[in-house]
Design an enzyme around this catalytic site. Structure first.
Site, short mmCIF file in Angstrom:
data_model
loop_
_atom_site.label_atom_id
_atom_site.label_comp_id
_atom_site.label_asym_id
_atom_site.label_seq_id
_atom_site.Cartn_x
_atom_site.Cartn_y
_atom_site.Cartn_z
N ARG A 55 17.79 -11.86 -23.35
CA ARG A 55 18.73 -10.66 -21.89
C ARG A 55 18.67 -8.89 -22.18
O ARG A 55 19.18 -8.77 -23.28
CB ARG A 55 19.17 -11.40 -20.79
CG ARG A 55 18.56 -11.78 -19.82
CD ARG A 55 19.59 -12.97 -19.55
NE ARG A 55 20.68 -13.58 -19.51
CZ ARG A 55 22.17 -13.01 -19.58
NH1 ARG A 55 21.96 -11.83 -18.63
NH2 ARG A 55 23.62 -13.41 -20.33
N LYS A 198 19.04 -15.37 -14.69
CA LYS A 198 20.58 -15.04 -14.36
C LYS A 198 20.00 -13.65 -13.25
O LYS A 198 21.12 -13.78 -12.52
CB LYS A 198 20.72 -13.96 -15.77
CG LYS A 198 20.98 -14.91 -16.38
CD LYS A 198 22.40 -15.66 -16.53
CE LYS A 198 22.61 -16.40 -17.44
NZ LYS A 198 23.69 -17.42 -17.25
N HIS A 217 29.95 -20.22 -13.60
CA HIS A 217 29.47 -20.51 -15.14
C HIS A 217 29.99 -21.62 -15.95
O HIS A 217 30.34 -20.87 -16.53
CB HIS A 217 29.42 -18.82 -15.55
CG HIS A 217 28.38 -19.20 -16.55
ND1 HIS A 217 28.12 -17.72 -18.26
CD2 HIS A 217 26.61 -19.64 -17.06
CE1 HIS A 217 27.01 -17.91 -19.05
NE2 HIS A 217 26.41 -19.47 -18.37
N SER A 235 27.42 -18.05 -22.57
CA SER A 235 26.27 -19.00 -22.98
C SER A 235 26.64 -18.85 -24.67
O SER A 235 27.34 -18.07 -25.05
CB SER A 235 25.60 -17.62 -22.96
OG SER A 235 24.50 -17.23 -21.92
N LYS A 239 28.42 -25.26 -23.41
CA LYS A 239 28.37 -26.11 -21.70
C LYS A 239 26.90 -27.15 -21.88
O LYS A 239 26.97 -28.44 -20.59
CB LYS A 239 27.92 -25.26 -20.59
CG LYS A 239 29.12 -24.20 -21.02
CD LYS A 239 28.72 -22.96 -19.41
CE LYS A 239 27.56 -21.97 -19.51
NZ LYS A 239 27.54 -21.41 -21.57
N THR A 240 25.82 -26.85 -21.92
CA THR A 240 24.81 -27.55 -22.12
C THR A 240 24.44 -28.77 -22.56
O THR A 240 24.27 -29.48 -22.87
CB THR A 240 23.53 -26.66 -22.46
OG1 THR A 240 23.30 -25.94 -21.69
CG2 THR A 240 22.36 -27.48 -22.39
N ASP A 254 24.72 -25.36 -15.93
CA ASP A 254 24.68 -23.48 -16.85
C ASP A 254 25.61 -23.19 -15.05
O ASP A 254 26.49 -22.63 -15.68
CB ASP A 254 24.12 -23.15 -16.77
CG ASP A 254 23.81 -21.87 -17.65
OD1 ASP A 254 24.59 -21.85 -18.15
OD2 ASP A 254 23.25 -20.96 -17.28
N ARG A 319 15.25 -21.12 -26.66
CA ARG A 319 15.13 -22.12 -25.87
C ARG A 319 14.50 -23.16 -25.34
O ARG A 319 12.77 -22.73 -25.74
CB ARG A 319 15.47 -20.47 -24.54
CG ARG A 319 16.46 -20.21 -25.02
CD ARG A 319 18.12 -20.93 -24.22
NE ARG A 319 18.81 -19.57 -24.74
CZ ARG A 319 19.74 -19.47 -24.49
NH1 ARG A 319 19.82 -21.14 -23.48
NH2 ARG A 319 21.05 -18.90 -23.90
#
Length: 348
Positions: A55, A198, A217, A235, A239-240, A254, A319
């Site tokens: 991003r 996003k 988030h 990020s 988390k994932t 997420d 990703r």
């Protein structure tokens, strides 16, 4: 056969518009039309995002308008953009989309709780982007799609075409611009699909607090006894990875919202980092990378088509996007009661 869909009310006159085509159809079109596309040995679609492999937060802008200006926390993250410049960039994106022989339209939802969900329309020129958002939005049933009506927000993805860096307020040839009044999100100068994901989250971050709902988030899971945990973190903090716990049901990896009724996932899929991925360390995520998944910017063996997840010669930010139901213990619909545990992650 997918019938062409009219986008005339958005200022787009392209005749061939495929609305919510199947993943198989998108595979075919990506392989035919988009350089760098391939199918891996596990069945996932490989896509290259071009020069941008992540991003561009410094190029993100929000249109300043009297109706919303007091509700936005302006600063280095939320940077003001005039309405005139927003409209200039919007016209630039639509002009580009109108030069394409074919476009894709993905209609879906953000928010698993029907009380708070919003309708999102994505208009894009790449099969890769269409499949990505097919995964990341909540997929409507055939009946819901037939009765979808007008969207609440529209994403115009003209990412292959650059912004004019000499336009007032631009810092580069990339522009990621959102207008809450026009309910539109415009992408120029970046083909990185994560900008769309996003963008939807930014919209929900604005809308949910106005309804007394906390947007978060975080990932979320549920135990066998109904106990719910939410895991906050930036990020890359895990988390994932931690949400893909075979001993717990996955609510989401997420983006979530917390209402008076409980928590619900905003997304219809997961977006996992693929760097150093292995079946031994993250079995559920590894096995989710199959037909229908999108792998971004990975390196693979030309003969076997096996992905080398340790190879970061294109980018460290490799990703994978996949529908949430690709995780065996996902809880669908992705809603749960109030959390019992709130965890803050600082590293993975």
């Amino acid at each position: 056969m997918v019938n062409s869909f009219s986008l005339a009310n958005h200022g787009i006159s392209v005749h061939e518009v495929l609305r919510n085509p199947s993943p198989a159809h998108l595979y075919e079109l990506a392989l035919q039309r988009e350089k760098g596309s391939a199918i891996t040995s596990s069945g996932a679609l490989v896509a290259l995002s071009g020069a941008k492999t992540g991003r561009s937060p410094k190029d993100k802008r929000i249109m300043d308008h009297p109706d919303s200006t007091n509700d936005v926390w302006w600063g280095p993250v939320n940077i003001k953009l005039t309405e005139q410049v927003f409209l200039t960039n919007r016209e630039r994106a639509i002009d580009y989309l109108n030069t394409r022989e074919h476009l894709y339209c993905i209609d879906g939802y953000a928010g698993w709780d029907p009380k708070y969900r919003i309708k999102i329309r994505v208009i894009c020129a790449r099969a890769y982007h269409a499949l990505f958002m097919h995964n990341m939005l909540i997929r409507p049933t055939d009946e819901e799609l037939e009765n979808f009506g007008e969207p609440d927000y529209v994403i115009f993805n003209g990412g292959k075409f650059p912004a004019n860096r000499y336009t007032f307020g631009m810092t580069s040839t990339t522009s990621i611009a959102l207008s809450f009044e026009r309910k539109e999100f415009v992408i120029l100068g970046s083909e990185y699909a994560g900008e769309m994901k996003k963008g939807v989250f930014t919209i929900m971050n604005y809308l949910m607090p106005k309804q007394g709902v906390l947007s978060m988030h975080c990932s979320a899971t549920e135990g066998d006894k109904g106990d719910v945990s939410v895991l906050f973190g930036l990020s890359g903090t895990g988390k994932t990875t931690l949400s893909a716990d075979p001993k717990r049901k996955l609510i989401g990896d997420d983006e979530h919202a917390w209402s008076d009724e409980g928590v619900f996932n905003i997304e219809g899929g997961c977006y996992a980092k693929a760097i150093n991925l292995s079946e031994a360390a993250e079995p559920d995520i590894f096995r989710a990378i199959r037909f229908g998944s999108v792998l971004e910017n990975v390196v693979y063996d030309e003969h076997s088509r096996k992905v080398d997840y340790d190879n970061v010669s294109i980018t460290d930010n490799t990703r994978c996007s996949y529908p949430i139901e690709y995780i065996p213990n996902a809880k669908v619909p992705c809603v749960a009661k109030h959390p019992n545990n709130v965890i803050f992650l600082t590293c993975d």
